[in-house]
Design a protein around this motif. Structure first.
Motif, PDB file in Angstrom:
ATOM      1  N   GLN A 104      14.877  12.148  53.229  1.00 58.51           N
ATOM      2  CA  GLN A 104      15.159  12.363  51.806  1.00 58.51           C
ATOM      3  C   GLN A 104      14.008  13.120  51.152  1.00 58.51           C
ATOM      4  OE1 GLN A 104      13.536  10.556  49.040  1.00 58.51           O
ATOM      5  NE2 GLN A 104      12.500   8.880  50.097  1.00 58.51           N
ATOM      6  N   ASN A 105      14.366  13.964  50.201  1.00 58.85           N
ATOM      7  CA  ASN A 105      13.351  14.702  49.452  1.00 58.85           C
ATOM      8  C   ASN A 105      13.446  14.388  47.960  1.00 58.85           C
ATOM      9  OD1 ASN A 105      15.649  16.049  48.764  1.00 58.85           O
ATOM     10  ND2 ASN A 105      15.022  18.048  49.566  1.00 58.85           N
ATOM     11  N   LEU A 106      13.874  13.165  47.650  1.00 64.64           N
ATOM     12  CA  LEU A 106      14.023  12.714  46.275  1.00 64.64           C
ATOM     13  C   LEU A 106      12.791  11.975  45.777  1.00 64.64           C
ATOM     14  CD1 LEU A 106      17.668  11.380  46.696  1.00 64.64           C
ATOM     15  CD2 LEU A 106      16.971  13.484  45.533  1.00 64.64           C
ATOM     16  N   ASN A 107      11.806  11.785  46.650  1.00 66.33           N
ATOM     17  CA  ASN A 107      10.589  11.047  46.327  1.00 66.33           C
ATOM     18  C   ASN A 107      10.882   9.576  45.982  1.00 66.33           C
ATOM     19  OD1 ASN A 107       7.754  11.038  46.186  1.00 66.33           O
ATOM     20  ND2 ASN A 107       7.793  11.168  43.954  1.00 66.33           N
ATOM     21  N   HIS A 108      11.926   9.044  46.607  1.00 63.94           N
ATOM     22  CA  HIS A 108      12.280   7.645  46.392  1.00 63.94           C
ATOM     23  C   HIS A 108      11.457   6.740  47.304  1.00 63.94           C
ATOM     24  CE1 HIS A 108      16.583   8.565  44.713  1.00 63.94           C
ATOM     25  NE2 HIS A 108      15.613   8.879  43.878  1.00 63.94           N
ATOM     26  N   ASP A 109      11.053   5.583  46.756  1.00 65.05           N
ATOM     27  CA  ASP A 109      10.292   4.632  47.568  1.00 65.05           C
ATOM     28  C   ASP A 109      11.191   3.829  48.501  1.00 65.05           C
ATOM     29  OD1 ASP A 109       8.169   4.134  44.750  1.00 65.05           O
ATOM     30  OD2 ASP A 109       7.617   5.073  46.648  1.00 65.05           O
ATOM     31  N   ALA A 110      12.341   3.382  48.004  1.00 63.46           N
ATOM     32  CA  ALA A 110      13.204   2.486  48.774  1.00 63.46           C
ATOM     33  C   ALA A 110      14.217   3.271  49.592  1.00 63.46           C
ATOM     34  CB  ALA A 110      13.938   1.522  47.841  1.00 63.46           C
ATOM     35  N   MET A 111      14.412   2.837  50.828  1.00 68.07           N
ATOM     36  CA  MET A 111      15.433   3.425  51.695  1.00 68.07           C
ATOM     37  C   MET A 111      16.175   2.307  52.398  1.00 68.07           C
ATOM     38  SD  MET A 111      13.643   6.884  53.190  1.00 68.07           S
ATOM     39  CE  MET A 111      15.213   7.611  53.690  1.00 68.07           C
ATOM     40  N   TYR A 112      17.448   2.592  52.735  1.00 68.86           N
ATOM     41  CA  TYR A 112      18.348   1.567  53.271  1.00 68.86           C
ATOM     42  C   TYR A 112      19.208   2.153  54.393  1.00 68.86           C
ATOM     43  CZ  TYR A 112      17.564  -0.072  48.457  1.00 68.86           C
ATOM     44  OH  TYR A 112      17.004  -0.445  47.263  1.00 68.86           O
ATOM     45  N   TRP A 113      19.594   1.273  55.313  1.00 76.35           N
ATOM     46  CA  TRP A 113      20.620   1.603  56.304  1.00 76.35           C
ATOM     47  C   TRP A 113      21.761   0.596  56.168  1.00 76.35           C
ATOM     48  CZ3 TRP A 113      21.742   5.676  59.072  1.00 76.35           C
ATOM     49  CH2 TRP A 113      20.726   6.587  59.409  1.00 76.35           C
ATOM     50  N   TYR A 114      22.988   1.167  56.082  1.00 76.07           N
ATOM     51  CA  TYR A 114      24.190   0.356  56.002  1.00 76.07           C
ATOM     52  C   TYR A 114      25.125   0.718  57.153  1.00 76.07           C
ATOM     53  CZ  TYR A 114      22.991  -0.854  51.181  1.00 76.07           C
ATOM     54  OH  TYR A 114      22.369  -1.329  50.058  1.00 76.07           O
ATOM     55  N   ARG A 115      25.922  -0.260  57.510  1.00 80.90           N
ATOM     56  CA  ARG A 115      26.997  -0.044  58.479  1.00 80.90           C
ATOM     57  C   ARG A 115      28.318  -0.232  57.744  1.00 80.90           C
ATOM     58  NH1 ARG A 115      28.013  -2.367  64.480  1.00 80.90           N
ATOM     59  NH2 ARG A 115      30.310  -2.426  64.368  1.00 80.90           N
ATOM     60  N   GLN A 116      29.292   0.650  58.012  1.00 83.31           N
ATOM     61  CA  GLN A 116      30.607   0.539  57.393  1.00 83.31           C
ATOM     62  C   GLN A 116      31.667   0.503  58.474  1.00 83.31           C
ATOM     63  OE1 GLN A 116      31.920   3.795  54.804  1.00 83.31           O
ATOM     64  NE2 GLN A 116      32.813   2.293  53.408  1.00 83.31           N
ATOM     65  N   ASP A 117      32.467  -0.564  58.463  1.00 82.26           N
ATOM     66  CA  ASP A 117      33.599  -0.704  59.372  1.00 82.26           C
ATOM     67  C   ASP A 117      34.880  -0.651  58.548  1.00 82.26           C
ATOM     68  OD1 ASP A 117      31.300  -2.710  60.745  1.00 82.26           O
ATOM     69  OD2 ASP A 117      32.402  -1.412  62.127  1.00 82.26           O
ATOM     70  N   PRO A 118      35.986  -0.213  59.160  1.00 88.17           N
ATOM     71  CA  PRO A 118      37.244  -0.084  58.401  1.00 88.17           C
ATOM     72  C   PRO A 118      37.611  -1.383  57.686  1.00 88.17           C
ATOM     73  CG  PRO A 118      37.458   0.900  60.572  1.00 88.17           C
ATOM     74  CD  PRO A 118      36.128   0.211  60.555  1.00 88.17           C
ATOM     75  N   GLY A 119      37.950  -1.267  56.408  1.00 84.09           N
ATOM     76  CA  GLY A 119      38.408  -2.418  55.637  1.00 84.09           C
ATOM     77  C   GLY A 119      37.308  -3.354  55.190  1.00 84.09           C
ATOM     78  N   GLN A 120      36.056  -3.015  55.490  1.00 77.69           N
ATOM     79  CA  GLN A 120      34.944  -3.883  55.084  1.00 77.69           C
ATOM     80  C   GLN A 120      34.011  -3.130  54.157  1.00 77.69           C
ATOM     81  OE1 GLN A 120      32.979  -6.340  57.952  1.00 77.69           O
ATOM     82  NE2 GLN A 120      34.554  -6.028  59.494  1.00 77.69           N
ATOM     83  N   GLY A 121      33.295  -3.881  53.363  1.00 77.72           N
ATOM     84  CA  GLY A 121      32.276  -3.279  52.515  1.00 77.72           C
ATOM     85  C   GLY A 121      31.077  -2.851  53.336  1.00 77.72           C
ATOM     86  N   LEU A 122      30.158  -2.176  52.715  1.00 81.63           N
ATOM     87  CA  LEU A 122      28.937  -1.767  53.386  1.00 81.63           C
ATOM     88  C   LEU A 122      28.079  -3.000  53.668  1.00 81.63           C
ATOM     89  CD1 LEU A 122      29.960   0.884  52.008  1.00 81.63           C
ATOM     90  CD2 LEU A 122      27.554   1.507  51.765  1.00 81.63           C
ATOM     91  N   ARG A 123      27.562  -3.083  54.880  1.00 86.44           N
ATOM     92  CA  ARG A 123      26.698  -4.211  55.245  1.00 86.44           C
ATOM     93  C   ARG A 123      25.297  -3.700  55.544  1.00 86.44           C
ATOM     94  NH1 ARG A 123      29.569  -7.336  59.959  1.00 86.44           N
ATOM     95  NH2 ARG A 123      30.209  -5.227  60.581  1.00 86.44           N
ATOM     96  N   LEU A 124      24.306  -4.388  54.994  1.00 87.72           N
ATOM     97  CA  LEU A 124      22.922  -3.939  55.066  1.00 87.72           C
ATOM     98  C   LEU A 124      22.318  -4.265  56.428  1.00 87.72           C
ATOM     99  CD1 LEU A 124      20.528  -2.726  53.463  1.00 87.72           C
ATOM    100  CD2 LEU A 124      19.959  -5.081  52.789  1.00 87.72           C
TER     101      LEU A 124
END
Lengths: 110, 111
Positions: A25-45
């Protein structure tokens, strides 16, 4: 243009292999996250990082590992210990409130 | 534990037929509620942030509202290009800067 870049867009993994997904990222953001997405489910951290050289496990960290050596980069490694890795993986960054996402990596086990 | 639910799971509308999507949340100390739009095979695109009950935000045909227990995303006179999955997420005192996402509502707008 500022934003979050994930690569590759598609990734194929053989049984027993480790693979690494890139997130920059080049937004100069401090926080970064990884999520997994499976069909029919919300994003899981999977993992998150609030600052360089520090990261925390999310709800489904087993079988995954990360590093945060630079503010701009937060790569995710899917290890052979992750028994069901086929999914859509999303990286995000945030400065305090709303998160902004990359375009995702679709990982398939072959 | 923070929870976010969304209804309906899927919604089909005719072009021009207005409707609302619901996001219900149970959190300890809401810091913010967020709406995203996600097209198939793409990352979520940020739409709105709401911070307190009574707040409203608008963008083109979309209007988001917030109460103490739920948020609505109102879609006025939708067009086929509004077809997407709409995701709701919250930030709370429980999880600091982390987000809890709902499962989403798949919207299809037929011409």
């Amino acid at each position: 243009d500022g934003g979050i870049t994930q690569s590759p867009k598609y990734l194929f993994r053989k049984e027993g292999q480790n693979v690494t997904l890139s997130c920059e990222q080049n937004l100069n953001h401090d926080a970064m996250y990884w999520y997994r997405q499976d069909p029919g489910q919300g994003l899981r951290l999977i993992y998150y990082s609030q600052i360089v050289n520090d990261f925390q496990k999310g709800d489904i960290a087993e079988g995954y590992s990360v590093s945060r050596e630079k503010k701009e980069s937060f790569p995710l490694t899917v290890t052979s210990a992750q028994k069901n890795p086929t999914a859509f993986y999303l990286c995000a960054s945030s400065i305090s409130t709303e998160a902004f996402f990359g375009q995702g990596t679709r990982l398939t086990v072959v | 534990e923070d929870q976010v639910t969304q209804s309906p799971e899927a919604l089909r509308l005719q072009e021009g037929e207005s409707s609302s999507l619901n996001c219900s949340y149970t959190v300890s100390g809401l810091r913010g509620l967020f709406w995203y739009r996600q097209d198939p095979g793409k990352g979520p695109e940020f739409l709105f942030t709401l911070y307190s009950a009574g707040e409203e935000k608008e963008k083109e045909r979309l209007k988001a509202t917030l109460t103490k227990k739920e948020s609505f995303l109102h879609i006025t006179a939708p067009k086929p290009e509004d077809s997407a999955t709409y995701l709701c997420a919250v930030q709370s005192d429980n999880y600091g800067q982390n987000f809890v996402f709902g499962p989403g509502t798949r919207l299809s707008v037929l011409p």
